[in-house]
Design a protein around this motif. Sequence first.
Motif, short mmCIF file in Angstrom:
data_model
loop_
_atom_site.label_atom_id
_atom_site.label_comp_id
_atom_site.label_asym_id
_atom_site.label_seq_id
_atom_site.Cartn_x
_atom_site.Cartn_y
_atom_site.Cartn_z
N ILE A 1 22.70 15.96 -8.56
CA ILE A 1 23.67 15.79 -7.48
C ILE A 1 23.40 14.43 -6.85
O ILE A 1 22.24 14.07 -6.60
CB ILE A 1 23.52 16.91 -6.44
CG1 ILE A 1 23.80 18.27 -7.08
CG2 ILE A 1 24.46 16.68 -5.25
CD1 ILE A 1 23.48 19.45 -6.19
N GLU A 2 24.45 13.68 -6.57
CA GLU A 2 24.29 12.36 -5.97
C GLU A 2 23.50 12.46 -4.68
O GLU A 2 23.79 13.28 -3.82
CB GLU A 2 25.66 11.74 -5.71
CG GLU A 2 26.38 11.36 -6.99
CD GLU A 2 27.76 10.75 -6.74
OE1 GLU A 2 28.04 10.31 -5.62
OE2 GLU A 2 28.54 10.73 -7.71
N GLY A 3 22.44 11.64 -4.58
CA GLY A 3 21.63 11.60 -3.37
C GLY A 3 20.50 12.60 -3.32
O GLY A 3 19.71 12.60 -2.38
N VAL A 4 20.38 13.49 -4.32
CA VAL A 4 19.31 14.49 -4.35
C VAL A 4 18.30 14.06 -5.41
O VAL A 4 18.66 13.82 -6.56
CB VAL A 4 19.86 15.90 -4.66
CG1 VAL A 4 18.72 16.90 -4.78
CG2 VAL A 4 20.84 16.32 -3.59
N GLU A 5 17.03 13.97 -5.02
CA GLU A 5 16.00 13.50 -5.93
C GLU A 5 15.61 14.56 -6.95
O GLU A 5 15.51 15.75 -6.62
CB GLU A 5 14.78 13.07 -5.13
CG GLU A 5 13.82 12.23 -5.93
CD GLU A 5 12.84 11.49 -5.05
OE1 GLU A 5 11.64 11.68 -5.26
OE2 GLU A 5 13.29 10.72 -4.19
#
Length: 79
Positions: free
Chosen positions: A23-27
Motif C-alpha cells: 500500500i502506498e506509504g506503508v513500509e
Amino acid sequence: MKVEVKQVGLAESGAELVVVGAIEGVELPAPVLAAPGWDEAKVGFRKLSLLRPQDFPPVLVVGLGDRDELDPERLRVAA
C-alpha cells in the motif's frame, strides 16, 4: 495446488514464493526493503515487482495503491 495463509517471518515461512501486498506509504518488512531492486518496485494498483532478497525466498510485491481507495473489489482484482 495447496495455498496456506500464515503469519511468520520470511525465513521461517518455508515458502517457494512469498506474495506481499504493498500500500502506498506503508513500509514493508525489512528483508523486502533490503532486496536489490526494491527502490524501483512500484506500489501502484496492479503493479507487480519480483524481488530476490538474500537468504529468503523470492518476493512478489503486488501494488494495492492508495489506502483510501482500498476496498474488497480492489483486493479481489489484485489477487
